[in-house]
Design an enzyme around this catalytic site. Structure first.
Site, mmCIF file in Angstrom:
data_model
loop_
_atom_site.group_PDB
_atom_site.id
_atom_site.type_symbol
_atom_site.label_atom_id
_atom_site.label_comp_id
_atom_site.label_asym_id
_atom_site.label_seq_id
_atom_site.Cartn_x
_atom_site.Cartn_y
_atom_site.Cartn_z
ATOM 1 N N LYS A 1 1.525 3.892 -3.516
ATOM 2 C CA LYS A 1 1.427 5.514 -2.775
ATOM 3 C C LYS A 1 2.095 6.536 -2.654
ATOM 4 O O LYS A 1 1.859 7.168 -3.835
ATOM 5 C CB LYS A 1 0.352 6.099 -1.248
ATOM 6 C CG LYS A 1 -0.969 5.768 -1.154
ATOM 7 C CD LYS A 1 -1.909 5.955 -2.137
ATOM 8 C CE LYS A 1 -2.858 5.465 -2.125
ATOM 9 N NZ LYS A 1 -4.193 6.266 -2.193
ATOM 10 N N TYR B 1 0.732 -1.252 0.005
ATOM 11 C CA TYR B 1 0.262 -0.217 -0.139
ATOM 12 C C TYR B 1 0.691 1.542 0.121
ATOM 13 O O TYR B 1 1.176 2.134 -0.727
ATOM 14 C CB TYR B 1 -1.194 0.349 1.263
ATOM 15 C CG TYR B 1 -2.071 1.118 1.721
ATOM 16 C CD1 TYR B 1 -2.786 1.545 0.538
ATOM 17 C CD2 TYR B 1 -1.440 1.958 1.879
ATOM 18 C CE1 TYR B 1 -3.932 2.385 0.424
ATOM 19 C CE2 TYR B 1 -2.474 3.084 1.931
ATOM 20 C CZ TYR B 1 -3.649 3.482 1.363
ATOM 21 O OH TYR B 1 -4.251 4.667 1.777
#
Length: 236
Positions: free
Chosen positions: A128, A124
């Protein structure tokens, strides 16, 4: 204020709050690019239901806009796979940014995440970080990346993990004091206000706003753009 905004991800927690905040302000026009219509009706809101898999067809929707607010995001569970997650959280934002820049938009504001790092071992955080990296190559005069902690607020879809984490974070917030305060959960509305305040101030260059700075920028509805500009310069 004779300005026009484009909101990506307007059906999500932060995106919807950004849309409402813009409509409460003096923005001349707010364009929401969505998969399905919002339950908001306003004379200054223009809704465009688009096919994100064919985003290149919608470059014209960015023309004449002064700022783009990118609030796109999903979960692995919703996406179904890491590949699909990357499509929503990485590829769509970067592709939209390229279209916006080609259309002459000067400001791009995106919701990222605390811990974003293109070299992180965490999928994750790495995704990002790669998104931020891709956006930084687009050449916007003003690029603003917001890195909130856990987001608080009512979502249209149920996210069990976030609901449990939110419950814990709000009850154990007193433990997050001093340097640990930067990890406190933050309301989606506060992130939205921070983004709109920054857009109104229109500072140039690349700016990254960590969670504690977003808390400051998003706490005052009535703060004027000059005050926000001053706060931004002090907090960078």
């Amino acid at each position: 204020m004779d300005k026009k905004a484009v909101v990506l991800g307007a059906t999500g927690l932060v995106g919807k709050a950004v849309t409402e905040e813009l409509l409460r302000g003096a923005w001349k026009e707010v364009r929401a690019l969505v998969r399905r219509p919002l339950d908001i009706r306003h004379e200054r809101l223009k809704q465009h239901v688009i096919d994100w898999e064919r985003l290149e067809r919608y470059g014209g929707l960015f023309e004449g806009a002064d700022a783009v607010f990118c609030c796109l995001g999903t979960t692995i569970k919703q996406a179904g796979s890491q590949k699909n997650f990357e499509r929503v959280d990485l590829e769509y934002p970067v592709q939209a940014a390229a279209l916006a820049r080609e259309a002459g938009v000067g400001q791009f504001l995106a919701v990222s995440s605390m811990g974003a790092n293109p070299h992180s071992r965490n999928f994750y955080s790495r995704t990002k970080g790669r998104m931020e990296e891709g956006l930084s190559r687009t050449g916007f005069p003003g690029l603003h990346l917001f890195r909130p902690s856990l987001l608080l607020g009512e979502r249209e879809e149920f996210r069990r993990g976030e609901r449990i984490a939110s419950w814990l974070m709000t009850r154990l917030e007193f433990l997050l004091a001093g340097k640990a305060a930067k990890y406190r959960a933050i309301k989606g509305e506060a992130v939205a206000r921070a983004m709109v305040h920054i857009a109104a101030a229109d500072p140039k260059g690349l700016h990254i706003y960590p969670n504690d700075v977003i808390q400051v920028l998003g706490r005052d509805f009535s703060a004027d753009s000059e005050q926000i500009r001053g706060d931004t310069e002090c907090l960078q």
